[in-house]
Design a protein around this motif. Structure first.
Motif, PDB file in Angstrom:
ATOM      1  N   GLY A  96       0.806  -1.208   0.000  1.00  0.00           N
ATOM      2  CA  GLY A  96       0.000   0.000   0.000  1.00  0.00           C
ATOM      3  C   GLY A  96       0.839   1.258   0.000  1.00  0.00           C
ATOM      4  O   GLY A  96       2.003   1.269  -0.417  1.00  0.00           O
ATOM      5  N   LEU A  97       0.268   2.339   0.524  1.00  0.00           N
ATOM      6  CA  LEU A  97       0.880   3.660   0.428  1.00  0.00           C
ATOM      7  C   LEU A  97       0.633   4.437   1.714  1.00  0.00           C
ATOM      8  O   LEU A  97      -0.445   4.369   2.297  1.00  0.00           O
ATOM      9  N   ALA A  98       1.661   5.171   2.167  1.00  0.00           N
ATOM     10  CA  ALA A  98       1.536   6.089   3.302  1.00  0.00           C
ATOM     11  C   ALA A  98       1.644   7.515   2.788  1.00  0.00           C
ATOM     12  O   ALA A  98       2.422   7.808   1.878  1.00  0.00           O
ATOM     13  N   GLY A  99       0.861   8.433   3.357  1.00  0.00           N
ATOM     14  CA  GLY A  99       0.812   9.807   2.881  1.00  0.00           C
ATOM     15  C   GLY A  99       1.921  10.676   3.442  1.00  0.00           C
ATOM     16  O   GLY A  99       2.777  10.247   4.212  1.00  0.00           O
ATOM     17  N   MET A 100       1.879  11.975   3.078  1.00  0.00           N
ATOM     18  CA  MET A 100       2.909  12.935   3.465  1.00  0.00           C
ATOM     19  C   MET A 100       3.040  13.054   4.976  1.00  0.00           C
ATOM     20  O   MET A 100       4.138  13.174   5.513  1.00  0.00           O
ATOM     21  N   ASP A 101       1.929  13.015   5.692  1.00  0.00           N
ATOM     22  CA  ASP A 101       1.960  13.170   7.141  1.00  0.00           C
ATOM     23  C   ASP A 101       2.020  11.841   7.870  1.00  0.00           C
ATOM     24  O   ASP A 101       1.723  11.760   9.062  1.00  0.00           O
ATOM     25  N   GLY A 102       2.376  10.777   7.148  1.00  0.00           N
ATOM     26  CA  GLY A 102       2.607   9.491   7.792  1.00  0.00           C
ATOM     27  C   GLY A 102       1.389   8.637   7.989  1.00  0.00           C
ATOM     28  O   GLY A 102       1.479   7.585   8.629  1.00  0.00           O
ATOM     29  N   GLN A 103       0.244   9.033   7.479  1.00  0.00           N
ATOM     30  CA  GLN A 103      -0.955   8.224   7.649  1.00  0.00           C
ATOM     31  C   GLN A 103      -1.063   7.184   6.538  1.00  0.00           C
ATOM     32  O   GLN A 103      -0.683   7.446   5.400  1.00  0.00           O
ATOM     33  N   GLY A 104      -1.569   5.976   6.866  1.00  0.00           N
ATOM     34  CA  GLY A 104      -1.746   4.945   5.863  1.00  0.00           C
ATOM     35  C   GLY A 104      -2.917   5.253   4.959  1.00  0.00           C
ATOM     36  O   GLY A 104      -3.987   5.656   5.417  1.00  0.00           O
ATOM     37  N   LEU A 105      -2.713   5.086   3.665  1.00  0.00           N
ATOM     38  CA  LEU A 105      -3.765   5.391   2.689  1.00  0.00           C
ATOM     39  C   LEU A 105      -4.353   4.153   2.040  1.00  0.00           C
ATOM     40  O   LEU A 105      -5.504   4.172   1.599  1.00  0.00           O
ATOM     41  N   SER A 106      -3.578   3.064   1.949  1.00  0.00           N
ATOM     42  CA  SER A 106      -4.074   1.865   1.276  1.00  0.00           C
ATOM     43  C   SER A 106      -3.244   0.676   1.732  1.00  0.00           C
ATOM     44  O   SER A 106      -2.205   0.815   2.380  1.00  0.00           O
ATOM     45  N   GLY A 107      -3.708  -0.516   1.366  1.00  0.00           N
ATOM     46  CA  GLY A 107      -2.973  -1.739   1.652  1.00  0.00           C
ATOM     47  C   GLY A 107      -2.705  -1.932   3.136  1.00  0.00           C
ATOM     48  O   GLY A 107      -3.465  -1.491   4.001  1.00  0.00           O
ATOM     49  N   LEU A 108      -1.605  -2.623   3.434  1.00  0.00           N
ATOM     50  CA  LEU A 108      -1.242  -2.864   4.832  1.00  0.00           C
ATOM     51  C   LEU A 108      -0.917  -1.564   5.561  1.00  0.00           C
ATOM     52  O   LEU A 108      -1.094  -1.477   6.779  1.00  0.00           O
ATOM     53  N   GLU A 109      -0.444  -0.558   4.831  1.00  0.00           N
ATOM     54  CA  GLU A 109      -0.187   0.736   5.450  1.00  0.00           C
ATOM     55  C   GLU A 109      -1.467   1.291   6.080  1.00  0.00           C
ATOM     56  O   GLU A 109      -1.418   1.945   7.127  1.00  0.00           O
ATOM     57  N   LEU A 110      -2.602   1.025   5.464  1.00  0.00           N
ATOM     58  CA  LEU A 110      -3.887   1.466   6.008  1.00  0.00           C
ATOM     59  C   LEU A 110      -4.434   0.469   7.019  1.00  0.00           C
ATOM     60  O   LEU A 110      -4.887   0.848   8.110  1.00  0.00           O
ATOM     61  N   GLN A 111      -4.392  -0.820   6.685  1.00  0.00           N
ATOM     62  CA  GLN A 111      -4.998  -1.846   7.547  1.00  0.00           C
ATOM     63  C   GLN A 111      -4.376  -1.844   8.947  1.00  0.00           C
ATOM     64  O   GLN A 111      -5.069  -2.004   9.935  1.00  0.00           O
ATOM     65  N   TYR A 112      -3.059  -1.674   9.011  1.00  0.00           N
ATOM     66  CA  TYR A 112      -2.356  -1.716  10.290  1.00  0.00           C
ATOM     67  C   TYR A 112      -1.828  -0.333  10.687  1.00  0.00           C
ATOM     68  O   TYR A 112      -0.839  -0.224  11.410  1.00  0.00           O
ATOM     69  N   ASP A 113      -2.506   0.707  10.225  1.00  0.00           N
ATOM     70  CA  ASP A 113      -2.031   2.066  10.452  1.00  0.00           C
ATOM     71  C   ASP A 113      -1.894   2.390  11.938  1.00  0.00           C
ATOM     72  O   ASP A 113      -0.962   3.071  12.356  1.00  0.00           O
ATOM     73  N   ARG A 114      -2.807   1.912  12.759  1.00  0.00           N
ATOM     74  CA  ARG A 114      -2.807   2.266  14.177  1.00  0.00           C
ATOM     75  C   ARG A 114      -1.523   1.851  14.880  1.00  0.00           C
ATOM     76  O   ARG A 114      -1.048   2.549  15.768  1.00  0.00           O
ATOM     77  N   ILE A 115      -0.952   0.723  14.501  1.00  0.00           N
ATOM     78  CA  ILE A 115       0.280   0.293  15.163  1.00  0.00           C
ATOM     79  C   ILE A 115       1.524   0.620  14.342  1.00  0.00           C
ATOM     80  O   ILE A 115       2.614   0.702  14.892  1.00  0.00           O
TER      81      ILE A 115
END
Length: 692
Positions: A163-182
């Protein structure tokens, strides 16, 4: 006392009373302000004199099963400004030098600085050299600070999964989004104080909290197999003229995904990270549905493997519709129907089975339901309720038209045929570790439910081998040197969304299979979308399967089993090994003589086998050899069974309870925890971990 003195006393008294009254009013007003408006005024004061913004913490790395990094965070520098102070303390020429360093037009920099805000970013995440040069100008009000930028060292490898993480470090898609909290860690807060005009109150207004790094995600993905899958898929998409394609490689017993590849003919890289067709898109499976249909019909006892169906020499008229076969056939049994992929034969099996029983069987295989894979945006496919099915609908569903599945859904359904009948939850994250290396979650194999009995799964396993290994099968190009392969081809017409009819020259061609067929270690699905006429699954999807399988068995050191000495239906026995005394050394590896059915003449004694300590794979092997049904609960290794080993079986189902093993590190996997994965993340089958 004279009149003048009395008047003065009266005036002093009046003044005293007036002052006391005014003082009382002031006190009352103060009490009202403090008691009623204090919190609001305090908040306004803070808002007027302080400001803050968030800086993302360093995101945890994402690595494959062998530790190869797929996503990392690198330290960069960001340039900020306090606009009013910069304009007061610098000349246009000095600001022009700053603009040149930041590769900005001077007019663009001036526009940014003409801002009433007390704090602005000029450039985020630039090279340390540029940041150092900006600092060296010595302009008051210009500063730099460390931030972290996400990058992907293997380029687009497994892009749609990671997936993809945004400019401010937030997950936008894929595992970057699914497991963003940790994965994102604890954000850093940037605070500053200023007066009413925006001037800083003290020289060092920036205060940073200590950042808390994010967790490291360890995947089940194997980079070597993933790279091979992407390479072979891309080559076939180009060669066949397909618009796109998907490949899934997983362990059919555990559900661990070793590769998930997607390829677009236009090569849209950003879209690859934001969208995962293997999980999010559905297609009509075509003839790959015949393996599932046959399994359901056998399990329901609607047919036997010997029952013959007349295939009408290629043309079957039903309800004013004509069902065609690619070539004419007469009488065929189930094995023949699957081997030559007869649509007419499949339609007649579906009609024999009936709408309600076929629908329930499809649901048992997970068709029309999400698999629960730990990736966002999973689609559920399409399976309408049988109340609305006409006879022609039932016939069409028999060969995979009018039903829609996702690639991961179809892979999991065939995994049930490979593993002895269990629907397992697929997953891509094996574990997550905090900054100190402690496991904060683990994922163990999870059986969702049973779709078919082990003996039915074994029967279908044997029939699917002929599709590949027989000279008359449709998937000879799926063969792998030294291995017996089982699988099924599919070629389905695509639906025209404008009018609901089928295109005559646009198809989805696919192949799904597993190997070694006697002890499946790999299940591979290949789907190519929007290919032209005559681009059958056996011609374009099966060769991709073969190339990926050959590379995967080499990478995983899977050796070809020795040729069976009697029949192709023989199942190899587990090799448990003996110690120097000739006895089995561990409870998890019982002696086969202790639990195998005893052959007496032509009959088997029906004592309940001993499953204690076996993994799911070994337990399913034993169930197939012993010809018993098993009901599996949990994941890991068998810790309890009912009835007990040695008890009379009487054709009953053996209930197995599995649990994870407590590791020497003191980390205990909560396989039976009452805390559900959904309390941590949406979807997936992740289990929390408790520290002892």
């Amino acid at each position: 006392m004279n009149t003048s003195f009395k008047q003065r006393r009266a005036r002093i008294g009046a003044l005293t009373l007036t002052l006391a009254a005014l003082f009382g009013l002031a006190v009352i007003r103060l009490v009202v302000l403090v008691a009623l408006y204090g919190p609001k005024l305090n908040s306004l004061a803070l808002h007027e004199h302080t400001g803050e913004t968030q800086l993302a913490a360093v995101r945890g790395p994402i690595v494959d099963r062998n530790g190869v990094p797929l996503a990392l965070s690198a330290e960069t520098r960001s340039v900020y400004a306090r606009p009013k102070k910069v304009l007061e303390s610098s000349t246009p020429a000095e600001r022009g030098k700053l603009a040149a360093i930041l590769m900005m037009m001077p007019i663009a920099l001036e526009s940014k600085l003409n801002n009433a805000a007390p704090f602005i970013w000029l450039e985020r995440r630039i090279s340390p050299d540029k940041a150092q040069a900006a600092d060296a100008l010595g302009i008051d009000g210009i500063g730099t600070i460390s931030e972290y930028k996400r990058f992907y060292p293997e380029s687009n490898l497994a892009a749609s999964v990671v997936g993809l993480a945004g400019m401010d470090g937030q997950g936008l898609s894929g595992l970057e989004l699914q497991y963003d909290r940790i994965a994102r860690g604890e954000a850093v807060e940037l605070s500053f104080d200023h007066d009413a005009e925006g001037h800083p109150i003290f020289d060092s207004p920036l205060a940073l909290k200590a950042p808390e790094p994010g967790a490291q995600l360890e995947l089940t993905i194997d980079s070597s197999i993933q790279s091979l899958a992407e390479t072979e898929l891309a080559a076939e998409v180009k060669a066949s003229g397909a618009k796109r394609g998907s490949v899934i490689v997983l362990d059919p017993f555990t559900g661990a995904v070793m590769a998930m590849a997607n390829e677009n003919a236009d090569g849209a890289n950003l879209h690859d990270r934001l969208h995962n067709p293997a999980v999010e898109d559905a297609f009509e499976p075509g003839s790959t549905m015949k393996g599932i249909l046959g399994s359901i019909a056998l399990a329901d006892h609607a047919i036997t493997t010997d029952k013959q169906f007349y295939c009408e020499n290629g043309h079957f008229y039903l309800d004013k519709h004509t069902i065609h076969d690619h070539s004419p056939h007469g009488w065929l049994n189930l094995g023949g129907i699957i081997e030559v992929s007869s649509n007419i034969g499949a339609a007649k099996i579906a009609l024999t089975l009936g709408s309600d029983r076929y629908y329930e069987g499809l649901r048992a295989f997970g068709i029309g339901s999400r698999t629960g894979i730990d990736l966002p945006g999973e689609a559920s496919g399409l399976l309408n309720k049988p109340a609305g099915w006409k006879e022609i609908d039932l016939a069409n569903h028999g060969f995979g038209q009018g039903v829609a599945v996702t690639p991961i859904q179809l892979a999991v359904a065939y995994a049930a045929i490979a593993n002895g009948g269990n629907i397992v939850r697929p997953y891509v994250v094996k574990a997550a570790y905090d900054a100190e290396g402690h496991a904060i979650l683990t994922h163990t194999p999870q059986v969702m439910h049973r779709a078919i009995a082990p003996d039915v799964a074994h029967q279908m396993n044997l029939l699917l081998r002929n599709v590949v290994m027989s000279d008359g099968g449709t998937a000879a190009k799926a063969r792998v040197d030294g291995f017996i392969v089982a699988g099924k081809t599919g070629t389905a017409q695509m639906v025209n969304p404008e009018n609901g009819t089928y295109y005559q020259n646009r198809h989805v061609s696919s192949f799904v299979g597993f190997l070694p067929a006697d002890d499946p270690r790999l299940l591979i699905l290949v789907a190519l979308y929007d290919v032209g006429h005559e681009h059958f699954g056996g011609l374009i999807a099966a060769p991709v399967f073969s190339e990926i399988a050959q590379g995967a068995v080499r990478d995983l050191n899977i050796t070809a089993p020795s040729e069976p000495t009697e029949t192709a239906s023989m199942i190899p026995m587990p090799d448990f090994g003996k110690d120097s005394s000739g006895k089995t050394p561990a409870a998890s590896s019982p002696d086969p003589d202790d639990y195998l059915p005893v052959l007496t003449g032509s009959k088997l004694t029906r004592a309940t086998p001993n499953f204690a300590g076996l993994s799911l794979r070994r337990a399913m092997e034993l169930a197939r050899v012993s010809r018993v049904n098993v009901d599996v609960h949990g994941g890991g290794y068998v810790v309890a069974q009912e009835p007990d080993a040695g008890a009379p079986l009487n054709h009953a189902t053996v209930k197995l309870t599995l649990a994870a093993i407590v590791a020497d590190s003191g980390v205990e996997t909560a396989a039976d925890s009452s805390v559900t994965p959904e309390s941590y993340f949406s979807g997936g089958g992740v289990s929390p971990v408790r520290r002892k």
